[in-house]
Design a protein around this motif. Sequence first.
Motif, PDB file in Angstrom:
ATOM      1  N   GLN A 109       0.689  -1.189   0.042  1.00  0.00           N
ATOM      2  CA  GLN A 109       0.135  -0.004  -0.004  1.00  0.00           C
ATOM      3  C   GLN A 109       0.927   1.210  -0.016  1.00  0.00           C
ATOM      4  OE1 GLN A 109      -2.831   0.054   3.062  1.00  0.00           O
ATOM      5  NE2 GLN A 109      -3.806   1.828   2.499  1.00  0.00           N
ATOM      6  N   GLU A 110       2.130   1.319   0.825  1.00  0.00           N
ATOM      7  CA  GLU A 110       2.715   2.328   0.855  1.00  0.00           C
ATOM      8  C   GLU A 110       3.543   2.769  -0.654  1.00  0.00           C
ATOM      9  OE1 GLU A 110       6.598   3.961   3.374  1.00  0.00           O
ATOM     10  OE2 GLU A 110       5.770   2.103   3.630  1.00  0.00           O
ATOM     11  N   ARG A 111       3.993   2.029  -1.317  1.00  0.00           N
ATOM     12  CA  ARG A 111       4.685   2.231  -2.239  1.00  0.00           C
ATOM     13  C   ARG A 111       3.528   2.513  -3.472  1.00  0.00           C
ATOM     14  NH1 ARG A 111       8.964  -2.250  -3.979  1.00  0.00           N
ATOM     15  NH2 ARG A 111       7.415  -3.707  -2.867  1.00  0.00           N
ATOM     16  N   ALA A 112       2.606   1.762  -3.491  1.00  0.00           N
ATOM     17  CA  ALA A 112       1.335   2.018  -4.346  1.00  0.00           C
ATOM     18  C   ALA A 112       0.814   3.326  -4.376  1.00  0.00           C
ATOM     19  CB  ALA A 112       0.182   1.113  -4.197  1.00  0.00           C
ATOM     20  N   ARG A 113       0.836   3.866  -3.114  1.00  0.00           N
ATOM     21  CA  ARG A 113       0.196   5.352  -3.099  1.00  0.00           C
ATOM     22  C   ARG A 113       1.304   6.255  -3.849  1.00  0.00           C
ATOM     23  NH1 ARG A 113      -1.801   5.658   3.190  1.00  0.00           N
ATOM     24  NH2 ARG A 113      -3.903   4.549   2.761  1.00  0.00           N
ATOM     25  N   TRP A 114       2.503   6.053  -3.631  1.00  0.00           N
ATOM     26  CA  TRP A 114       3.611   7.075  -4.255  1.00  0.00           C
ATOM     27  C   TRP A 114       3.411   6.842  -5.811  1.00  0.00           C
ATOM     28  CZ3 TRP A 114       5.886  10.870  -2.006  1.00  0.00           C
ATOM     29  CH2 TRP A 114       6.422  10.738  -0.716  1.00  0.00           C
ATOM     30  N   ALA A 115       3.146   5.641  -6.281  1.00  0.00           N
ATOM     31  CA  ALA A 115       3.027   5.525  -7.665  1.00  0.00           C
ATOM     32  C   ALA A 115       1.422   5.920  -7.987  1.00  0.00           C
ATOM     33  CB  ALA A 115       3.282   4.081  -8.061  1.00  0.00           C
ATOM     34  N   GLY A 116       0.604   6.156  -7.319  1.00  0.00           N
ATOM     35  CA  GLY A 116      -0.786   6.456  -7.535  1.00  0.00           C
ATOM     36  C   GLY A 116      -1.476   5.227  -8.101  1.00  0.00           C
ATOM     37  N   VAL A 117      -1.157   4.028  -7.701  1.00  0.00           N
ATOM     38  CA  VAL A 117      -1.824   2.770  -8.094  1.00  0.00           C
ATOM     39  C   VAL A 117      -2.715   2.457  -7.107  1.00  0.00           C
ATOM     40  CG1 VAL A 117      -1.535   0.409  -8.953  1.00  0.00           C
ATOM     41  CG2 VAL A 117       0.228   2.357  -9.509  1.00  0.00           C
ATOM     42  N   THR A 118      -3.968   2.051  -7.379  1.00  0.00           N
ATOM     43  CA  THR A 118      -4.766   1.486  -6.461  1.00  0.00           C
ATOM     44  C   THR A 118      -4.981   0.055  -6.683  1.00  0.00           C
ATOM     45  OG1 THR A 118      -6.963   1.713  -7.976  1.00  0.00           O
ATOM     46  CG2 THR A 118      -6.390   3.554  -6.419  1.00  0.00           C
ATOM     47  N   ARG A 119      -5.703  -0.511  -5.731  1.00  0.00           N
ATOM     48  CA  ARG A 119      -5.980  -2.112  -6.068  1.00  0.00           C
ATOM     49  C   ARG A 119      -6.772  -2.403  -7.129  1.00  0.00           C
ATOM     50  NH1 ARG A 119      -4.899  -5.181  -1.343  1.00  0.00           N
ATOM     51  NH2 ARG A 119      -4.430  -3.938   0.413  1.00  0.00           N
ATOM     52  N   ASP A 120      -7.530  -1.665  -7.728  1.00  0.00           N
ATOM     53  CA  ASP A 120      -8.453  -1.769  -8.740  1.00  0.00           C
ATOM     54  C   ASP A 120      -7.667  -1.575 -10.023  1.00  0.00           C
ATOM     55  OD1 ASP A 120     -10.641  -2.295  -7.444  1.00  0.00           O
ATOM     56  OD2 ASP A 120     -11.372  -0.045  -7.642  1.00  0.00           O
ATOM     57  N   ASP A 121      -6.650  -0.786  -9.984  1.00  0.00           N
ATOM     58  CA  ASP A 121      -5.824  -0.555 -11.202  1.00  0.00           C
ATOM     59  C   ASP A 121      -4.856  -1.888 -11.299  1.00  0.00           C
ATOM     60  OD1 ASP A 121      -6.672   2.142 -11.541  1.00  0.00           O
ATOM     61  OD2 ASP A 121      -5.002   2.872 -10.402  1.00  0.00           O
ATOM     62  N   LEU A 122      -4.376  -2.371 -10.267  1.00  0.00           N
ATOM     63  CA  LEU A 122      -3.486  -3.599 -10.162  1.00  0.00           C
ATOM     64  C   LEU A 122      -4.287  -4.678 -10.595  1.00  0.00           C
ATOM     65  CD1 LEU A 122      -0.871  -5.160  -9.665  1.00  0.00           C
ATOM     66  CD2 LEU A 122      -1.752  -5.345  -7.438  1.00  0.00           C
ATOM     67  N   ALA A 123      -5.582  -4.766 -10.270  1.00  0.00           N
ATOM     68  CA  ALA A 123      -6.515  -5.861 -10.898  1.00  0.00           C
ATOM     69  C   ALA A 123      -6.769  -5.691 -12.239  1.00  0.00           C
ATOM     70  CB  ALA A 123      -8.050  -5.717  -9.851  1.00  0.00           C
TER      71      ALA A 123
END
Length: 446
Positions: A127-141
């Motif tokens: 969650q921490e690194r994804a926030r810096w990259a602006g990537v949500t769980r839905d984006d990853l899915a």
Amino acid sequence: TAVSAFIGSGPPRFYLPVNPEDSYTSYGQLIVNTETADDIDAVMAFITPWAHENRPQAMVRVRKYGVGAFDDWKVEARFSGPAEADPQVLRDIAARALAILEDNPLAQNPRTNWRQKVRKLVPQYNQERARWAGVTRDDLASATKRSYDGMLVGQYREGDDLIPIVIRNSDMERKLAAVELDAVQVIPSLSTNAVPVSQVIDGIAIEWEEQLIWRWNRRRAISVQVSPQGVTAPGLRNSILADFEAIELPPGYTLEWDGEYLSSLESTEGLIPGLVPTMVAMTLIIVALFNAFRPPIIIFAVIPFVTIGITFGLLTTQVPFGFIALLGAMSLSGMMIKNSVVLLDQVNINIAAGMDSYTAVIEAAVSRLRPVANAAATTVFGMAPLLTDVFWVSMAVTIMFGLAFGTLLTMVLVPVLYAMLFKLRPPDGKQPSNAPRSIEATGETA
């Protein structure tokens, strides 16, 4: 001979009694159409040993399509638990049931309707690194789904057909998706710059999951299914009944029987609402016909004995006693009542003509034997063509053997019961008129 193949699921419901098989990656079905019905047995005799020899690791079921309503699995036991029951607990219970079936020589092709677990790749979202990259769980899915399965982006209409428009990676990339998942590009919702999956996850785990979780009455349930081998479904169920009921279940878990047992039970219970008033009406008609209570007792006392003929016929022909056979047995009871009424009515006619009761019973049995036997014979021979019909054969066997035995039984048992209930004796304490009289001391017949 024609063959139709279906991979991943069963065919559509092209035939009313066919239950479509649910989608499953390791399931396949072949439908073989033969020139004649006699060829089916030959095809089955060839496919079964071939499958065991060439595909021993696969469970191959070779069976005929039934005529009318039928159950895909003749014997089925359902274990259910609470709404959020642990799937592993249900699987453990089912494993004990499967072990019982595997040790039973009368069982073949045991399985559960949950099938096997499947493996899945689970990106461990950071969650921490994804926030810096602006990537949500839905984006990853969305990125992982696009890399293999593809994403639905629209529909194209061609005449009356709607064709889905799916966007996904090329075939080469899809083949490498499992091993190069960390290199899949993720496009954040609020950015146009893609980042690799490896920047927003801690790693990729491999987990096992349930592909199918069945529910029954809103409770999680797993069904253990099996086919009989060399016996009928009731015979197999009776052989495993005690062992299944001995399985220790956790609190809140229950065992219920499905398959042919439940179908027969529901069909039989469906007859009860109409059977009770019918029996009452028949009794009232017979009582009114003879204006007495003892003749109806005689008539109804004879009916249960026809089960001897029915049992002999079913065992001889190896035809199971099902719902259609039950209908035949119910109609057979009416034929037996008719034979008894004819005989008892002739007794009353003889008595009205001046005969004593004892002689009237004997003469009625003798005089009515040929008409009753001829009527039964016409019915028996009339049912003979149904012996070749797979749907009506059980009814034909039930009526033919039951009526043949019941007719002979009626001509013997009805006079005996009549004499017992009415306490008849030979007139003046002598033997019947057609029997040799006692010989006096002179040696001449009296």
